[in-house]
Design a protein around this motif. Structure first.
Motif, short mmCIF file in Angstrom:
data_model
loop_
_atom_site.label_atom_id
_atom_site.label_comp_id
_atom_site.label_asym_id
_atom_site.label_seq_id
_atom_site.Cartn_x
_atom_site.Cartn_y
_atom_site.Cartn_z
N SER A 1 0.85 -1.24 -0.06
CA SER A 1 0.07 -0.07 0.06
C SER A 1 0.83 1.33 -0.08
CB SER A 1 -0.92 -0.13 1.24
OG SER A 1 -0.30 0.03 2.63
N SER A 2 2.03 1.19 0.65
CA SER A 2 2.84 2.44 0.55
C SER A 2 3.57 2.78 -0.53
CB SER A 2 3.75 2.46 1.80
OG SER A 2 4.67 1.43 1.51
N LEU A 3 3.95 1.70 -1.29
CA LEU A 3 4.64 1.78 -2.42
C LEU A 3 3.59 2.19 -3.67
CD1 LEU A 3 7.53 -0.88 -2.76
CD2 LEU A 3 7.85 1.73 -2.25
N LYS A 4 2.36 1.71 -3.47
CA LYS A 4 1.38 2.03 -4.32
C LYS A 4 0.90 3.58 -4.21
CE LYS A 4 -2.88 1.00 -3.69
NZ LYS A 4 -4.10 1.84 -4.25
N SER A 5 0.71 4.07 -2.91
CA SER A 5 0.72 5.50 -2.73
C SER A 5 1.73 6.21 -3.36
CB SER A 5 0.02 5.56 -1.42
OG SER A 5 1.17 5.61 -0.58
N LEU A 6 3.03 5.96 -3.03
CA LEU A 6 3.78 6.73 -3.38
C LEU A 6 4.04 6.85 -5.02
CD1 LEU A 6 6.43 8.06 -2.59
CD2 LEU A 6 7.69 5.97 -2.63
N PHE A 7 3.73 5.60 -5.62
CA PHE A 7 3.76 6.03 -7.15
C PHE A 7 2.21 5.63 -7.66
CE2 PHE A 7 7.79 3.66 -5.85
CZ PHE A 7 8.68 5.06 -6.31
N ARG A 8 1.43 6.62 -7.09
CA ARG A 8 -0.03 6.24 -7.60
C ARG A 8 -0.18 6.97 -8.84
NH1 ARG A 8 -1.48 10.72 -4.00
NH2 ARG A 8 -0.67 9.98 -2.25
N ARG A 9 0.71 8.00 -9.28
CA ARG A 9 0.51 8.71 -10.44
C ARG A 9 1.06 8.01 -11.62
NH1 ARG A 9 2.04 12.89 -7.18
NH2 ARG A 9 0.47 14.13 -6.19
N GLU A 10 1.91 6.94 -11.47
CA GLU A 10 2.32 6.19 -12.48
C GLU A 10 1.36 4.77 -12.71
OE1 GLU A 10 6.61 5.96 -11.77
OE2 GLU A 10 6.12 8.08 -10.57
N ARG A 11 1.97 4.12 -13.90
CA ARG A 11 1.06 2.90 -14.24
C ARG A 11 1.41 1.94 -12.87
NH1 ARG A 11 5.11 -0.64 -15.49
NH2 ARG A 11 7.18 0.26 -15.56
N PRO A 12 0.20 0.87 -12.75
CA PRO A 12 0.44 0.06 -11.60
C PRO A 12 1.79 -0.68 -11.57
CG PRO A 12 -1.53 -0.26 -13.29
CD PRO A 12 -0.68 0.57 -13.84
#
Lengths: 534, 572
Positions: free
Chosen positions: B489-500
């Motif tokens: 969840s943290s890495l996802k929120s960190l890179f949420r502007r980029e592709r999955p």
């Protein structure tokens, strides 16, 4: 939804039930933070449960662990009519069942599972004092599951329902509440199922806060039927609901609501007591088991007023048992009265939570036959106001755990006690700026200070005074904990440390009782003065 | 982004002019803006207490203290034979003279770490005698009194302070996202959690029992020093580390090439290629001096005593088998599994003669030798060659297209992973050697974050068989979930502007770990296969995880190599 979030959800769903409240909210962030919080809380619970339990390897009576195992044995092997009676198969002097029916049913359920795994664990007579590593694992798992199913979801939902707070505040409240050391140590260390009754009570509060009064009453009835000690909370529930009915007008909607609630309560009690309703003698016997009046004013070293007074005057010897009963009843009643009247006249959710605290504290301090573990009944309502008055709530929660120190020491839980206390302190300090929240406003004492302003003028340095008092108290607790664990008391005073722990805690509790009563009683003036300003 | 490659960063050492910022520009915007200002904004919410470090980093203290408390709670958990190993070493170093350290063989767990670690145990033993002198008796095999357990566990917890400090230093090397107001979304915060609360380190050190914490602390500290352009310090720390535990020799190529390329040569040509004339003899001599001094300090006494061959033979026991008792999830696990599968198929269709099949049970736990039936057997030399060959491209990459500390870290991770993939007698714990440095990369680029998630999840999952006792089952599952949910969840929120971060195939692969775990730990013990085929859960776990680790390794390799090409094209 992104693939990685699917994984996270899958991982969690496979191992845990997740309260549905998470899914209704679109914010993934909150969902994962709450999950992490719950996982952390569960990890701490399980690691604490690896340590020793009450009465481990101490024949002939062992401790609460054996009591719970014995109840499984009794409920599984004996017909329901004999559960509360002294028979040749059921020696009530050896951990006889003295909790209400729901506890007995729970024991029965656990026994059923135990039977599937290893019948020796609950064999009649022969299983007395049974101890083994797999059995400990089984017992610990039952507590863990009960906690996970009842208490933790209630806490999470409660924190999610907190209004006017950011996600981060909600999560940190949840973290602090779930890390409260007292409940963890007693349930997962000492061994009891307090999280069940306290969890039901929490569900009651939660549903009342949603205005689902009937569900709330059912939940509270379940709590009451799990442990009679929940009576400490009954007056605020009663007064709050009654006040609500009054507010709606006793001739119209209010009466309808009152009837509905009364019907619900009677019905849920009837369901819980159904097997015992066949016979009046049965019910009387259960009641006699639940309220053993002949046990005396207090037991062991408990941090209430009677035990602390008996350091000076031996009340138990001076006053007759009947007078003791009356005396404690009168004092309890008097101390409860202001809060209850206030709540009935002005029912509000905030007042209700505070009343839960103050009533439970009054009961703990003044009532008859109090156990040291009953302080948990005060602590859980205090947890509910943790985000409102973080400083005082945290202080109280620390003291409440400290007051059980002699018990925890006896169980060999010193390491777990130290670590969980420090971790709780850390969690609170890190999530609420504890030391910056000691002003008069933060402690919700503004109305009271306005009231007093005519007489005293020391309120300027108030935050500093409170802070130094807190530091003094924490230091005292730390030193005393350390000494209890390491120093051997002088031979003439073998109970030196337990007595000083309980007296110091009692002083703290009296202080907190005064504090909470002040907040409750001066609450309305606050709103009135605010209205005036506006 | 690595501060040290930022142009405009005012650095104390003006020795390193290789400043071509190799980052894809779309990721990081303009690099001019305040490279060292990662501390600005995001002051933690509390007012700070005595535990809090300066500069609004109170959260770091809270994280470190929190995990230390968790470690304390893990004291009563199960400990493996490594506990006895270290107790034995305490006793050996305490009682015997230096000349006997590497000869003593009363216990089967002889001293097989380099001399600095022996000295470390020697120092510890002088504290241990105040706890329980009986643990220092060599003949007291399997002695584990309460005082012994407390002492040994607390020694791990306290030496982890070095690890905490190293993580702190590493966090200083990572630039914060300037826009992130929320402390929970700052790369430094995420990195601190990923390192401090690393699942593998927690269970290997604080349940299974080993001293990896402070060793990884030394490694991360040396990495941080290299990133801060304090090359000599970094080299010194790594040299010391090598003499604590020689497994770190796997990543030595990365250190050697990086120091040679960026420290011994002080300048680059305009196109980024090497400027041969900038070679600095002084720097080479300094480096050589450091390495020689440290080695002399460590091995010198044994050379004087003429015991060097004995020490070496203890440190590199090639008599052990290709795979460790549990198969580490590497290439050889796949190789062995393929061999086994071919054998079964061959026997079924009568391609093979049943009498010629060697009768070796596979992973019984104590098996040291595994004889292949169909595929050719693997010799230590073969694994050495494989390892060497697999490391080469990454090293070349580091040499020909230096990207500053970032490239160094990539090479370090690739070296660790490659040797994990092809090494001889690899422990599954060695995966941490790749996971921890990769954490540093993962908070900076979405691509690395995806690889990191695959590698950590499979690598950590493959550590599960280390803890096989029932009371530890919930702990390992809970901690694993805690770490996995947080990292996703943290890495996802960190890179949420980029592709999955992960594609659907990777997602399915990772989700399958859950049924695998349920099968291995819950369903399998209830079936009748438990007696006939006891190795099946281990086999399944390691083969399944080997797929993920191999995939992550390939993906990282490809990403490093292709990045190399694209940057070169740009340079042209």
């Amino acid at each position: 939804m992104n693939p990685d979030s699917v994984i996270a959800m899958f991982l969690v769903f496979f191992f845990f039930q997740v309260p549905l409240g998470f899914l209704q909210r679109p914010a993934m962030e909150k969902w994962s933070l709450m999950t992490v919080t719950v996982l952390l809380a569960l990890t701490v619970r399980w690691t604490v449960s690896l340590s020793s339990y009450s009465g481990a390897g101490k024949p002939p009576m062992y401790g609460d662990y054996e009591a719970q195992r014995h109840w499984q044995e009794v409920t599984y092997n004996l017909p329901i009519r004999q559960w509360y009676f002294n028979t040749s198969d059921n020696n009530l002097l050896y951990w006889g069942l003295d909790y209400p029916p729901l506890t007995a049913y729970h024991s029965f359920l656990c026994a059923y599972i135990a039977k599937l795994i290893n019948p020796d664990w609950i064999a009649l007579h022969t299983s007395r004092g049974y101890e083994s590593q797999p059995h400990k694992l089984f017992m610990r798992t039952t507590v863990f599951v009960a906690d996970l199913l009842i208490y933790i979801p209630a806490v999470i939902l409660y924190c999610c329902s907190l209004k006017e707070t950011s996600t981060k505040k909600q999560v940190s409240s949840a973290l602090c509440i779930l890390l409260y050391p007292g409940l963890i140590l007693i349930d997962h260390g000492h061994f009891q199922y307090n999280s069940v009754s306290l969890g039901f009570a929490l569900w009651g509060v939660l549903w009342l806060s949603y205005d689902w009064d009937l569900l709330g009453s059912v939940a509270f009835c379940l709590a009451l039927n799990y442990k009679q000690m929940e009576l400490y909370h009954s007056l605020p529930f009663f007064c709050y609901l009654l006040g609500k009915c009054f507010k709606k007008g006793l001739k119209g909607k209010g009466l309808v609501l009152l009837t509905k609630i009364a019907g619900t309560v009677v019905a849920s009690f009837a369901v819980c007591w159904l097997p015992f309703c066949t016979d009046v003698e049965q019910m009387m016997q259960v009641l006699r088991r639940l309220f053993p009046i002949d046990r005396g004013l207090f037991e062991d070293k408990v941090a209430n007023i009677w035990c602390s007074l008996s350091v000076l005057i031996k009340i138990k010897n001076v006053v007759s048992p009947q007078t003791q009963l009356k005396l404690s009843f009168a004092v309890t009643f008097l101390s409860l009265l202001p809060t209850c009247i206030k709540l009935t006249v002005q029912p509000s959710l905030r007042g209700f939570k505070l009343a839960l605290v103050s009533c439970a504290l009054s009961f703990f301090l003044f009532s008859f036959q109090v156990h040291e573990k009953s302080i948990l009944l005060v602590s859980v309502p205090v947890c509910l106001i943790l985000n409102e008055i973080p400083f005082m709530a945290m202080w109280f929660l620390l003291v409440s755990t400290f007051s059980m120190l002699p018990l925890l020491l006896k169980d060999g839980l010193m390491l777990a006690y130290t670590v969980t206390m420090l971790a709780f302190l850390l969690a609170c300090v890190a999530s609420f700026s504890i030391f910056e929240k000691t002003s008069v406003e933060d402690l919700q004492l503004k109305p009271f200070s306005l009231f007093l302003k005519r007489y005293v003028s020391w309120f300027k340095s108030f935050p500093r005074i409170v802070r130094s008092l807190f530091l003094l108290s924490v230091t005292l607790m730390g030193v005393l904990s350390l000494m209890s664990a390491t120093v051997r008391p002088p031979q003439r005073l073998p109970d030196l440390f337990p007595v000083s722990v309980s007296s110091i805690s009692c002083l703290h509790f009296l202080f907190f009782l005064a504090y909470f009563n002040i907040i409750i009683l001066w609450d309305s003036k606050n709103s009135r003065s605010q209205k005036k300003v506006s | 982004m690595w501060c040290s490659v930022e142009p405009g960063a005012a650095l104390p050492t003006p020795l390193c002019p290789l400043q071509a910022p190799p980052f894809p520009p779309h990721l990081h915007g303009s690099p001019q803006a305040q490279p060292w200002r990662m501390r600005g904004g995001g002051r933690a919410r509390n007012g700070g207490g005595p535990i809090m470090a300066a500069g609004g980093r109170s959260w770091f203290g809270a994280l470190a203290l929190g995990v230390s408390f968790l470690k304390c709670l893990l004291i009563p958990t199960y400990h493996s034979t490594d506990f006895e190993v270290h107790r034995n070493w305490l006793a050996i170093t305490h009682n015997l003279p230096l000349s006997q350290w590497y000869y003593e063989a009363t216990s089967e767990w002889t001293l097989d770490y380099p001399p600095f670690f022996a000295w470390f145990e020697y120092a510890l033993s002088h504290i241990a005698k105040y706890f329980d002198p009986k643990m220092l008796v060599i003949e007291n095999l399997n002695y584990s009194s309460h005082a012994t357990i407390f002492f040994q566990r607390f020694s791990v917890i306290f030496t982890d302070i070095l690890f905490i400090y190293a993580v702190h230093e590493c966090c200083r090397c990572v630039n914060g996202k300037r826009s992130a107001k929320d402390i929970l979304e700052k790369p430094t915060f995420i990195l601190a959690v990923l390192l401090l609360w690393n699942f593998g380190l927690l269970i290997v050190d604080h349940i299974h029992f080993q001293y990896n914490g402070f060793l990884f602390g030394l490694m991360l500290l040396s990495v941080a020093r290299l990133c801060q352009k304090r090359h000599l310090e970094g080299a010194l720390l790594f040299a010391i580390l090598l003499h604590f535990k020689h497994i770190y020799v796997y990543v030595a190529p990365a250190y050697g090439i990086y120091l040679l390329r960026s420290y011994c040569f002080t300048a680059n040509n305009a196109d980024g290629s090497l400027k041969w004339r900038s070679f600095s003899f002084l720097h080479v001599i300094l480096l050589a001096l450091i390495v020689c001094l440290v080695s002399a300090l460590s091995l010198g006494p044994f050379i004087v005593l003429g015991q060097l061959p004995q020490v070496i033979s203890r440190l590199f026991p090639f008599k052990r088998g290709l795979c460790h008792a549990y198969w580490a999830p590497n290439f050889w696990a796949l190789y062995n599994a393929a061999d086994k599968a071919l054998t079964v198929v061959g026997l079924k269709y009568n391609f093979l003669d049943p009498n010629k099949i060697p009768k070796a049970s596979m992973t019984g736990g104590l098996v040291q030798e595994f004889q292949h039936a169909v595929l050719p057997s693997v010799t230590p030399l073969a694994t050495l060659i494989c390892t060497f060959v697999s490391i080469l491209p990454s090293v070349f990459c580091l040499w020909f297209k230096p990207q500053g500390p970032r490239g160094f870290l990539q090479c370090l991770v690739l070296c660790a992973l490659s040797s994990f993939m092809f090494g001889w007698h690899v422990h599954e714990k060695a995966i941490l050697l790749a996971i921890l440095p990769l954490s540093l990369l993962s908070v900076q680029r979405a691509k690395d974050a995806g690889i990191y998630l695959i590698l950590t999840t499979t690598g950590h999952f493959s550590l599960f068989p280390l803890l096989f006792t029932a009371p530890e089952l919930p702990i390992k599952i809970l901690l694993m979930l805690l770490f996995t949910v947080y990292s996703f969840s943290s890495l996802k929120s960190l890179f949420r502007r980029e592709r999955p971060l992960l594609n659907w195939l990777e997602t399915i692969y990772l989700v399958q770990l859950v049924p695998l775990e349920i099968f291995c730990e819950i369903i399998f013990p209830l079936t009748s296969w438990k007696l006939q085929l006891p190795f099946v859960p281990l086999l399944l776990t390691s083969v399944y995880c080997a797929l993920g680790v191999t995939y992550a390794w390939l993906k990282l390799y490809i990403s490093v190599l292709t990045e190399h090409v694209s940057v070169r094209q740009k340079a042209e």
